[in-house]
Write a protein that holds these residues in place. Sequence first.
Motif, mmCIF file in Angstrom:
data_model
loop_
_atom_site.group_PDB
_atom_site.id
_atom_site.type_symbol
_atom_site.label_atom_id
_atom_site.label_comp_id
_atom_site.label_asym_id
_atom_site.label_seq_id
_atom_site.Cartn_x
_atom_site.Cartn_y
_atom_site.Cartn_z
ATOM 1 N N ASP A 53 -0.525 -4.739 3.957
ATOM 2 C CA ASP A 53 -0.973 -4.678 3.272
ATOM 3 C C ASP A 53 -0.510 -6.310 2.860
ATOM 4 O O ASP A 53 -0.483 -6.961 1.209
ATOM 5 C CB ASP A 53 0.473 -4.120 1.926
ATOM 6 C CG ASP A 53 -0.272 -2.606 1.315
ATOM 7 O OD1 ASP A 53 -1.898 -2.462 2.238
ATOM 8 O OD2 ASP A 53 0.145 -2.222 0.929
ATOM 9 N N SER A 101 3.454 -2.415 3.761
ATOM 10 C CA SER A 101 3.960 -3.435 3.557
ATOM 11 C C SER A 101 3.074 -5.119 3.991
ATOM 12 O O SER A 101 3.340 -5.923 3.927
ATOM 13 C CB SER A 101 5.197 -3.659 2.878
ATOM 14 O OG SER A 101 6.100 -3.723 4.245
ATOM 15 N N ASP A 112 2.136 -8.155 2.014
ATOM 16 C CA ASP A 112 3.066 -8.321 1.244
ATOM 17 C C ASP A 112 4.109 -8.776 1.665
ATOM 18 O O ASP A 112 5.228 -8.111 2.623
ATOM 19 C CB ASP A 112 3.398 -6.658 0.708
ATOM 20 C CG ASP A 112 4.413 -6.541 -0.294
ATOM 21 O OD1 ASP A 112 5.114 -8.225 -0.880
ATOM 22 O OD2 ASP A 112 4.578 -6.140 -1.205
#
Lengths: 151, 151, 151
Positions: free
Chosen positions: C35, C32, C37
Amino acid sequence: MVQAAAVAPVPVPVSTEVYQRLQHFYARQMQSSDDLDVPAWAGSFTEDGVFATNAFPEPITGRAAIAAHCDRAFAAQAAAGIVRRHVMTMLTAEHAAGDGERIHTRSYVMVLETRRGQKPTIYCSTLCEDVLVPVDGGWQVVRREVRRDDL
Amino acid sequence: MVQAAAVAPVPVPVSTEVYQRLQHFYARQMQSSDDLDVPAWAGSFTEDGVFATNAFPEPITGRAAIAAHCDRAFAAQAAAGIVRRHVMTMLTAEHAAGDGERIHTRSYVMVLETRRGQKPTIYCSTLCEDVLVPVDGGWQVVRREVRRDDL
Amino acid sequence: MVQAAAVAPVPVPVSTEVYQRLQHFYARQMQSSDDLDVPAWAGSFTEDGVFATNAFPEPITGRAAIAAHCDRAFAAQAAAGIVRRHVMTMLTAEHAAGDGERIHTRSYVMVLETRRGQKPTIYCSTLCEDVLVPVDGGWQVVRREVRRDDL
């Protein structure tokens, strides 16, 4: 479209048992590549398995084509006196939505290279996404998509 | 000879439970090395444990000799202001053929080095092959063979 | 003091089931981050979670502050065209002494960086120590302490 999305099946993380076995499966697969063991490597793909990567213009399709590619690549690597280590980490795994038999995995694969008498270097860092199918108590790769971070 | 081969025992992959515990065992062992904890590191070998590597002319034999070697090596590392990280990956493990108590493992160990104020470098990439015996609900290394990729 | 030590609770290694799930938890958390995110990354900390590191003068306290920090850091990383891979390895995990709900983990996190058209480099090597609490069948980080090896 909103309705379709509302009823779309949701991926389910694999059990701890399956996660464990996937780790062992991948450890063997990565070792087989670095051992230059073409039958073991190619045999970890299905007959119609696909190896796609942003390093090649087209995917390699079928176990036979994957084996032929490895024959050439491994020979070139051996001729150059290079030892490679494919290091897979940060593995996540889910049963495919709508087809619980299939497993989708996502992981990092870093490729180390060592030449005799020299320090290792990192050849590339990649994101690896697989679709696996169960075969004989293990798995085979139906489709692998490898995205090199440098391309 | 053909007959002998035909009845030779076949290695059996370890259970997921054992594979898991081996991962935890090795994580602790690698940390103990990088923490410069000689008793913990040497204690992960049997009394008569052997550490062999293509980096040394002779194997180091016995826990006491392994401890003495580490005393010197860790002191030199600390004096040089180097932090090391032994990173084991791609672990495979099988019960030894003909002796299910013993476990054979094969893995990659990459050694990272960091000096104060500098970027990390990869000191070496290795293949690590162990024979383990069960001890007190865990394991100890009977024989480790480390092959550096650069030698 | 000897007596107090004698009755002090002793940490207990987590079960293989929990160890396994922790590996999967961390693989998702590291992905995450890479990414970019922010909600997933910040959501892996408790509301009052703390991120401390020897790279910053002060800890970052609270999920909102962690999210704000990541917003800036991820934007800078994307603007620089850098792909990062947080590679966690050598994970050890124990139930906290005296509070079996909490889990203490210790691991290595190496951060790889790749720029377009260039070889990957190792940005830093770190030791990562977490306190985790169980949340909804998973965990959240109450406190993370990251020690960079180069500082």
